[in-house]
Motif scaffolding. Sequence first.
Motif, short mmCIF file in Angstrom:
data_model
loop_
_atom_site.label_atom_id
_atom_site.label_comp_id
_atom_site.label_asym_id
_atom_site.label_seq_id
_atom_site.Cartn_x
_atom_site.Cartn_y
_atom_site.Cartn_z
N PRO A 159 -4.89 28.71 2.94
CA PRO A 159 -5.49 27.37 3.05
C PRO A 159 -4.51 26.30 2.58
O PRO A 159 -3.64 26.57 1.75
CB PRO A 159 -6.70 27.43 2.11
CG PRO A 159 -6.89 28.85 1.75
CD PRO A 159 -5.59 29.54 1.98
N LYS A 160 -4.67 25.10 3.12
CA LYS A 160 -3.82 23.97 2.73
C LYS A 160 -4.71 22.77 2.42
O LYS A 160 -5.79 22.65 2.97
CB LYS A 160 -2.87 23.60 3.87
CG LYS A 160 -1.98 24.72 4.33
CD LYS A 160 -1.07 24.30 5.47
CE LYS A 160 -1.83 24.19 6.77
NZ LYS A 160 -0.95 23.99 7.93
N GLY A 161 -4.23 21.90 1.55
CA GLY A 161 -5.00 20.71 1.26
C GLY A 161 -4.22 19.72 0.42
O GLY A 161 -3.02 19.85 0.23
N ARG A 162 -4.93 18.74 -0.08
CA ARG A 162 -4.33 17.63 -0.83
C ARG A 162 -4.73 17.61 -2.30
O ARG A 162 -4.53 16.61 -2.97
CB ARG A 162 -4.72 16.30 -0.18
CG ARG A 162 -4.26 16.15 1.24
CD ARG A 162 -2.84 15.75 1.29
NE ARG A 162 -2.44 15.53 2.68
CZ ARG A 162 -1.30 15.00 3.01
NH1 ARG A 162 -0.46 14.62 2.08
NH2 ARG A 162 -0.98 14.85 4.26
N MET A 163 -5.31 18.70 -2.80
CA MET A 163 -5.74 18.75 -4.19
C MET A 163 -4.88 19.77 -4.94
O MET A 163 -4.83 20.93 -4.56
CB MET A 163 -7.21 19.15 -4.29
CG MET A 163 -7.71 19.23 -5.72
SD MET A 163 -9.42 19.79 -5.80
CE MET A 163 -10.23 18.41 -5.02
N LEU A 186 3.32 23.04 -3.97
CA LEU A 186 3.52 21.70 -3.43
C LEU A 186 4.70 21.77 -2.48
O LEU A 186 5.79 22.21 -2.86
CB LEU A 186 3.80 20.70 -4.56
CG LEU A 186 4.14 19.27 -4.14
CD1 LEU A 186 3.02 18.64 -3.32
CD2 LEU A 186 4.46 18.42 -5.36
N THR A 187 4.47 21.36 -1.22
CA THR A 187 5.51 21.45 -0.20
C THR A 187 6.05 20.06 0.12
O THR A 187 5.30 19.16 0.48
CB THR A 187 4.97 22.12 1.08
OG1 THR A 187 3.85 21.39 1.55
CG2 THR A 187 4.58 23.56 0.82
N PHE A 188 7.36 19.92 0.00
CA PHE A 188 8.05 18.65 0.26
C PHE A 188 8.59 18.67 1.69
O PHE A 188 9.12 19.67 2.16
CB PHE A 188 9.23 18.48 -0.69
CG PHE A 188 8.86 18.23 -2.12
CD1 PHE A 188 9.07 16.99 -2.69
CD2 PHE A 188 8.32 19.24 -2.90
CE1 PHE A 188 8.75 16.75 -4.02
CE2 PHE A 188 8.00 19.01 -4.23
CZ PHE A 188 8.20 17.76 -4.79
N ARG A 189 8.48 17.53 2.34
CA ARG A 189 9.06 17.37 3.67
C ARG A 189 10.58 17.30 3.55
O ARG A 189 11.11 16.95 2.50
CB ARG A 189 8.55 16.09 4.32
CG ARG A 189 7.06 16.12 4.60
CD ARG A 189 6.58 14.76 5.12
NE ARG A 189 5.16 14.76 5.36
CZ ARG A 189 4.59 15.07 6.51
NH1 ARG A 189 5.34 15.40 7.55
NH2 ARG A 189 3.28 15.05 6.64
N LYS A 190 11.26 17.61 4.64
CA LYS A 190 12.71 17.46 4.62
C LYS A 190 13.07 15.98 4.73
O LYS A 190 12.35 15.19 5.36
CB LYS A 190 13.38 18.29 5.69
CG LYS A 190 13.08 17.90 7.11
CD LYS A 190 13.83 18.85 8.06
CE LYS A 190 13.49 18.56 9.49
NZ LYS A 190 14.23 19.42 10.41
N THR A 191 14.15 15.61 4.08
CA THR A 191 14.68 14.25 4.13
C THR A 191 16.20 14.35 4.28
O THR A 191 16.76 15.44 4.23
CB THR A 191 14.35 13.48 2.82
OG1 THR A 191 15.06 14.10 1.73
CG2 THR A 191 12.86 13.44 2.54
N ASN A 192 16.86 13.21 4.42
CA ASN A 192 18.33 13.23 4.46
C ASN A 192 18.91 13.82 3.18
O ASN A 192 19.89 14.56 3.23
CB ASN A 192 18.87 11.83 4.69
CG ASN A 192 18.63 11.34 6.10
OD1 ASN A 192 18.40 12.13 7.02
ND2 ASN A 192 18.64 10.03 6.29
N THR A 217 5.65 14.45 0.96
CA THR A 217 5.19 15.84 0.90
C THR A 217 4.16 16.09 1.99
O THR A 217 3.58 15.17 2.55
CB THR A 217 4.54 16.15 -0.47
OG1 THR A 217 3.34 15.43 -0.59
CG2 THR A 217 5.47 15.84 -1.62
N TYR A 218 3.94 17.38 2.25
CA TYR A 218 2.87 17.79 3.17
C TYR A 218 1.56 17.94 2.40
O TYR A 218 0.50 17.61 2.90
CB TYR A 218 3.20 19.13 3.82
CG TYR A 218 4.33 19.08 4.80
CD1 TYR A 218 4.15 18.56 6.08
CD2 TYR A 218 5.58 19.58 4.46
CE1 TYR A 218 5.19 18.54 7.00
CE2 TYR A 218 6.62 19.57 5.38
CZ TYR A 218 6.43 19.04 6.64
OH TYR A 218 7.45 19.02 7.54
#
Length: 178
Positions: A86-90, A97-103, A167-168
């Motif tokens: 499951p995934k969520g925002r809590m 905690l999954t971080f999006r990729k950035t430069n 983050t996702y």
Amino acid sequence: MAGFFGRVLLVLSLALPGAAFADEGARQVYVEQMTRDDLRVAVHDATQDMRHLRRIWCVPFARAVSGIEIKGNAWTWWEGAGRDYPKGRMPVAGSVLTFRKTNKMPMGHVAVVSHVVDSRRILVDQANWERNRITTDTMVIDVSEKNDWSQVRVQNRYNSFGAVYPTYGFIYRAASLS
């Protein structure tokens, strides 16, 4: 690893296939939560297992500590969770905690929640936020406008908070109801 977890009922908007977070309602999901003591044991064991490695990465560390078995670079974990997790925002202790990729972070980042301080602050255990190091109980602050953990700031070694990172959200271990 299953002995480390306790059940928690979450009622939140989960990232269901084809659904947006808060826009399409909530469903009840049991997820597993780790105690602080059990997290300490898992972090200690992962640290011992990785101490001989030349390079320490966030993905194998998060996998070892959380028990969430997703492969691939950190930024791929959100999609990689699929229907298995499951995934969520809590935030929940033991979730990732999954971080999006950035430069600045082309492979993204993952960190394990070690403690929920309040609705906008958590502590995480992570690897390679500081190059080739494991750091524990690092403060992360939700700075998103909607209090949805979509943007965070992470405490650095100087006890200040750096840039804003997208983050996702959080990936959880689904609890066994048997």
